[in-house]
Design a protein around this motif. Structure first.
Motif, PDB file in Angstrom:
ATOM      1  N   LYS A 160       0.864  -1.183   0.000  1.00 37.74           N
ATOM      2  CA  LYS A 160       0.000   0.000   0.000  1.00 37.74           C
ATOM      3  C   LYS A 160       0.902   1.235   0.000  1.00 37.74           C
ATOM      4  O   LYS A 160       1.814   1.360   0.817  1.00 37.74           O
ATOM      5  CB  LYS A 160      -0.880  -0.046   1.261  1.00 37.74           C
ATOM      6  CG  LYS A 160      -1.679   1.195   1.523  1.00 37.74           C
ATOM      7  CD  LYS A 160      -3.079   1.114   0.902  1.00 37.74           C
ATOM      8  CE  LYS A 160      -3.899   2.349   1.273  1.00 37.74           C
ATOM      9  NZ  LYS A 160      -4.318   3.122   0.112  1.00 37.74           N
ATOM     10  N   VAL A 161       0.645   2.119  -0.972  1.00 32.48           N
ATOM     11  CA  VAL A 161       1.488   3.309  -1.096  1.00 32.48           C
ATOM     12  C   VAL A 161       0.747   4.526  -0.567  1.00 32.48           C
ATOM     13  O   VAL A 161      -0.413   4.755  -0.906  1.00 32.48           O
ATOM     14  CB  VAL A 161       1.885   3.550  -2.570  1.00 32.48           C
ATOM     15  CG1 VAL A 161       2.799   4.770  -2.693  1.00 32.48           C
ATOM     16  CG2 VAL A 161       2.577   2.318  -3.153  1.00 32.48           C
ATOM     17  N   TYR A 162       1.408   5.296   0.260  1.00 39.18           N
ATOM     18  CA  TYR A 162       0.844   6.546   0.769  1.00 39.18           C
ATOM     19  C   TYR A 162       1.689   7.702   0.265  1.00 39.18           C
ATOM     20  O   TYR A 162       2.900   7.740   0.496  1.00 39.18           O
ATOM     21  CB  TYR A 162       0.855   6.570   2.305  1.00 39.18           C
ATOM     22  CG  TYR A 162      -0.075   5.570   2.941  1.00 39.18           C
ATOM     23  CD1 TYR A 162       0.344   4.268   3.187  1.00 39.18           C
ATOM     24  CD2 TYR A 162      -1.378   5.927   3.279  1.00 39.18           C
ATOM     25  CE1 TYR A 162      -0.514   3.341   3.765  1.00 39.18           C
ATOM     26  CE2 TYR A 162      -2.244   5.014   3.873  1.00 39.18           C
ATOM     27  CZ  TYR A 162      -1.806   3.725   4.105  1.00 39.18           C
ATOM     28  OH  TYR A 162      -2.652   2.810   4.670  1.00 39.18           O
ATOM     29  N   LEU A 163       1.031   8.632  -0.428  1.00 35.58           N
ATOM     30  CA  LEU A 163       1.733   9.851  -0.842  1.00 35.58           C
ATOM     31  C   LEU A 163       1.585  10.872   0.275  1.00 35.58           C
ATOM     32  O   LEU A 163       0.480  11.357   0.532  1.00 35.58           O
ATOM     33  CB  LEU A 163       1.128  10.399  -2.134  1.00 35.58           C
ATOM     34  CG  LEU A 163       1.576   9.759  -3.446  1.00 35.58           C
ATOM     35  CD1 LEU A 163       0.870  10.403  -4.617  1.00 35.58           C
ATOM     36  CD2 LEU A 163       3.093   9.864  -3.622  1.00 35.58           C
ATOM     37  N   ILE A 164       2.660  11.164   0.915  1.00 29.10           N
ATOM     38  CA  ILE A 164       2.626  12.119   2.027  1.00 29.10           C
ATOM     39  C   ILE A 164       2.182  13.479   1.490  1.00 29.10           C
ATOM     40  O   ILE A 164       2.622  13.913   0.433  1.00 29.10           O
ATOM     41  CB  ILE A 164       4.011  12.202   2.706  1.00 29.10           C
ATOM     42  CG1 ILE A 164       4.351  10.852   3.343  1.00 29.10           C
ATOM     43  CG2 ILE A 164       4.056  13.313   3.754  1.00 29.10           C
ATOM     44  CD1 ILE A 164       5.743  10.738   3.914  1.00 29.10           C
ATOM     45  N   GLY A 165       1.299  14.150   2.234  1.00 26.51           N
ATOM     46  CA  GLY A 165       0.771  15.437   1.781  1.00 26.51           C
ATOM     47  C   GLY A 165      -0.496  15.278   0.972  1.00 26.51           C
ATOM     48  O   GLY A 165      -1.188  16.246   0.681  1.00 26.51           O
ATOM     49  N   VAL A 208       4.428   1.556   1.774  1.00 31.20           N
ATOM     50  CA  VAL A 208       5.446   2.476   1.257  1.00 31.20           C
ATOM     51  C   VAL A 208       4.985   3.908   1.502  1.00 31.20           C
ATOM     52  O   VAL A 208       3.867   4.274   1.127  1.00 31.20           O
ATOM     53  CB  VAL A 208       5.679   2.292  -0.264  1.00 31.20           C
ATOM     54  CG1 VAL A 208       6.910   3.077  -0.710  1.00 31.20           C
ATOM     55  CG2 VAL A 208       5.823   0.827  -0.642  1.00 31.20           C
ATOM     56  N   LEU A 209       5.819   4.709   2.122  1.00 33.54           N
ATOM     57  CA  LEU A 209       5.534   6.132   2.317  1.00 33.54           C
ATOM     58  C   LEU A 209       6.387   6.916   1.330  1.00 33.54           C
ATOM     59  O   LEU A 209       7.595   6.717   1.263  1.00 33.54           O
ATOM     60  CB  LEU A 209       5.892   6.576   3.740  1.00 33.54           C
ATOM     61  CG  LEU A 209       5.234   5.832   4.905  1.00 33.54           C
ATOM     62  CD1 LEU A 209       5.776   6.347   6.237  1.00 33.54           C
ATOM     63  CD2 LEU A 209       3.723   5.997   4.848  1.00 33.54           C
ATOM     64  N   VAL A 210       5.734   7.798   0.568  1.00 34.00           N
ATOM     65  CA  VAL A 210       6.483   8.561  -0.435  1.00 34.00           C
ATOM     66  C   VAL A 210       6.222  10.051  -0.266  1.00 34.00           C
ATOM     67  O   VAL A 210       5.071  10.481  -0.234  1.00 34.00           O
ATOM     68  CB  VAL A 210       6.078   8.136  -1.874  1.00 34.00           C
ATOM     69  CG1 VAL A 210       6.843   8.964  -2.910  1.00 34.00           C
ATOM     70  CG2 VAL A 210       6.340   6.657  -2.097  1.00 34.00           C
ATOM     71  N   ALA A 211       7.298  10.820  -0.166  1.00 32.12           N
ATOM     72  CA  ALA A 211       7.163  12.282  -0.170  1.00 32.12           C
ATOM     73  C   ALA A 211       7.839  12.806  -1.429  1.00 32.12           C
ATOM     74  O   ALA A 211       9.058  12.692  -1.594  1.00 32.12           O
ATOM     75  CB  ALA A 211       7.808  12.875   1.070  1.00 32.12           C
ATOM     76  N   LEU A 212       7.042  13.353  -2.330  1.00 36.14           N
ATOM     77  CA  LEU A 212       7.586  13.917  -3.571  1.00 36.14           C
ATOM     78  C   LEU A 212       8.097  15.334  -3.308  1.00 36.14           C
ATOM     79  O   LEU A 212       7.767  15.934  -2.288  1.00 36.14           O
ATOM     80  CB  LEU A 212       6.498  13.912  -4.649  1.00 36.14           C
ATOM     81  CG  LEU A 212       6.070  12.529  -5.142  1.00 36.14           C
ATOM     82  CD1 LEU A 212       4.854  12.622  -6.049  1.00 36.14           C
ATOM     83  CD2 LEU A 212       7.210  11.814  -5.873  1.00 36.14           C
ATOM     84  N   PRO A 213       8.898  15.886  -4.219  1.00 40.95           N
ATOM     85  CA  PRO A 213       9.414  17.238  -4.019  1.00 40.95           C
ATOM     86  C   PRO A 213       8.292  18.236  -3.739  1.00 40.95           C
ATOM     87  O   PRO A 213       7.205  18.146  -4.307  1.00 40.95           O
ATOM     88  CB  PRO A 213      10.087  17.548  -5.362  1.00 40.95           C
ATOM     89  CG  PRO A 213      10.508  16.230  -5.889  1.00 40.95           C
ATOM     90  CD  PRO A 213       9.435  15.277  -5.453  1.00 40.95           C
ATOM     91  N   GLY A 214       8.565  19.177  -2.832  1.00 45.86           N
ATOM     92  CA  GLY A 214       7.586  20.212  -2.524  1.00 45.86           C
ATOM     93  C   GLY A 214       6.706  19.907  -1.332  1.00 45.86           C
ATOM     94  O   GLY A 214       5.883  20.715  -0.940  1.00 45.86           O
ATOM     95  N   VAL A 215       6.878  18.727  -0.740  1.00 48.02           N
ATOM     96  CA  VAL A 215       6.014  18.331   0.379  1.00 48.02           C
ATOM     97  C   VAL A 215       6.727  18.537   1.717  1.00 48.02           C
ATOM     98  O   VAL A 215       7.818  18.023   1.938  1.00 48.02           O
ATOM     99  CB  VAL A 215       5.578  16.850   0.239  1.00 48.02           C
ATOM    100  CG1 VAL A 215       4.812  16.395   1.475  1.00 48.02           C
ATOM    101  CG2 VAL A 215       4.745  16.661  -1.011  1.00 48.02           C
ATOM    102  N   SER A 216       6.092  19.332   2.587  1.00 46.68           N
ATOM    103  CA  SER A 216       6.567  19.466   3.955  1.00 46.68           C
ATOM    104  C   SER A 216       5.543  18.817   4.869  1.00 46.68           C
ATOM    105  O   SER A 216       4.347  19.015   4.679  1.00 46.68           O
ATOM    106  CB  SER A 216       6.732  20.937   4.333  1.00 46.68           C
ATOM    107  OG  SER A 216       7.811  21.489   3.607  1.00 46.68           O
TER     108      SER A 216
END
Lengths: 200, 250
Positions: free
Chosen positions: A3-8, A27-35
């Motif tokens: 299970k993938v979670y896009l942070i933000g 899976v935790l994913v933070a793409l560019p631009g995410v605080s």
């Protein structure tokens, strides 16, 4: 399927309990631009439960990202594996705080945790603090944390084959995140992750 | 006589503040294969590194001209586009990047630099197949991560594979023969021999004579303490074999 979670974007659960024989791939994913400030606790509450937790954060600019993870082995014979990778550049700040807790009676626990970071600029701040709190004696636990730079020999190898510096850099980053990105089964999302490396 | 392809004049170079090359002079004509031999620590690998532009090596004096251009002002990738290739003594592992993607990046970067379009996928696959067969690598090789989990022999064959893919004008083989069994050695030798043509040249850097039994050099240089102390024909290989490097000097 992990299970993938896009942070933000997706709400990351704060607390998860795994019962007997349950398996969780996440899976935790933070793409560019995410605080963000992420706090996650996974309790292994039934024997033979298994957790595979992956994380990836790409913070090339001004991001502020903190990840607090607690994995609690409350009963024996459970396995947890964690692998977090971060690319940190610009003036962003990241913190990874990972605690593995093994209760007194949680014998035959297997718990692994790794956090590796690629620091792209001197101004970026990377903090990594793995912690082990183990009260059982029959356990197999390991943790590792690194903060490194792009490998110059690797870069020279690629450039000597005619791959220009910026493309070589991108391939090096692909190489760095590949073990986590490979866990993302959705091909469109995986491509999006690889594409976002051009912002790093 | 054919045109000079590479000309090194009075080359001095240092690494970490220590002078390794102390005035190297060398000229290679198109069509020639040169061997640079010498004991450990003579500066052989430094010479390869400086010619291909490794950033941690500093040239302090001298000049290098390659196909009429000032090589030392060019970046490593520009040198590759100009036709220079180095077979690494210790090839680098790149996890998560397949041989296919690696070679695609290399080939297309060069085409882009030359103002050409990217190679068509079918043409690229055909080229890959052909060159893989040439170094006797099986189909799954294309999908493997660059040098990850490769044996010593496979790594060197991968270098020769990349050389064949990029078809350089000047190939430098840095200790490519070390740690190879006879079969792998023959594949490497075939790779170099196949590249031989009136327009191209190769430098074989080695401290053994092994590879030179299969690739017969036109010119042999002995490098000692940062200088070429002797230059001769192939007979020099036999002299080194019998007497070692100690007795050879200017």
């Amino acid at each position: 399927m992990a299970k993938v979670y896009l942070i933000g974007k997706d709400a990351v659960p704060g607390r998860i309990s795994l019962g007997k024989g349950e398996l969780l791939d996440m899976v935790l994913v933070a793409l560019p631009g995410v605080s963000a400030d992420i706090g996650l606790e996974v309790d292994l509450d039934g024997e033979n439960a298994e957790l595979n937790l992956y994380g990836l954060y790409l913070c090339p600019n001004e991001e502020r990202l903190n990840i607090n993870v607690k994995v609690a082995h409350n009963v024996g014979r459970c396995t947890s594996r964690q692998l977090f990778k971060g690319i940190v550049g610009g003036r962003s700040r990241t913190g990874f705080y990972g605690l593995i807790y093994v209760a007194k009676d949680a014998q035959q626990t297997k718990a692994y945790q790794e956090n590796h970071n690629l620091q792209l600029s001197e101004e970026a701040k990377v903090e990594t603090r793995p912690q082990l709190e183990i009260y059982a004696d029959d356990v197999e636990c390991s943790h590792g944390a690194t903060v490194g730079k792009l490998d110059e020999q690797e870069q020279f190898y690629m450039r000597s084959r005619g791959i220009p510096e910026d493309k070589a850099r991108e391939l090096q980053m692909i190489s760095f995140i590949s073990s986590v990105a490979a866990q993302v089964e959705d091909e469109t999302l995986r491509e999006k992750i690889y594409d976002s490396l051009s912002e790093c | 006589m054919s045109e000079v392809l590479l000309e090194i004049k009075g080359l001095h170079a240092e690494v970490e503040g220590k002078e390794i090359l102390k005035g190297v002079d060398l000229a290679i004509r198109r069509g020639e294969v040169h061997a640079v031999m010498g004991p450990n620590g003579a500066g052989k690998s430094t010479l390869s590194a400086v010619l291909t532009g490794r950033p941690d090596y500093t040239v302090t004096a001298g000049s290098v001209t390659f196909a009429g251009r000032d090589l030392l002002t060019m970046s490593p990738e520009e040198r590759s586009w100009a036709g220079l290739f180095l077979s690494f003594q210790y090839p680098i592992e790149i996890p998560g990047v397949s041989i296919t993607n690696f070679m695609k990046a290399a080939i297309n970067a060069r085409r882009k630099a030359a103002g050409q379009e990217e190679m068509k996928p079918a043409e690229f696959l055909k080229l890959m197949k052909e060159k893989m067969a040439f170094v006797q690598m099986k189909g799954e090789f294309a999908k493997r991560e660059v040098n990850v989990g490769f044996s010593g022999g496979e790594k060197k064959r991968n270098e020769i594979f990349q050389m064949a893919m990029l078809d350089p004008t000047l190939a430098i083989l840095d200790e490519t023969d070390s740690g190879l069994d006879v079969d792998a050695l023959k594949i490497v030798a075939q790779g170099v021999n196949d590249l031989r043509s009136p327009e191209k040249a190769a430098i074989i850097v080695t401290h053994y004579q092994k590879l030179l039994e299969y690739v017969v050099p036109d010119v042999v240089h002995v490098l000692k303490e940062g200088r070429i102390v002797r230059t001769g024909g192939r007979e020099l290989v036999d002299i080194i074999e019998k007497e070692g490097f100690e007795k050879i000097d200017g």
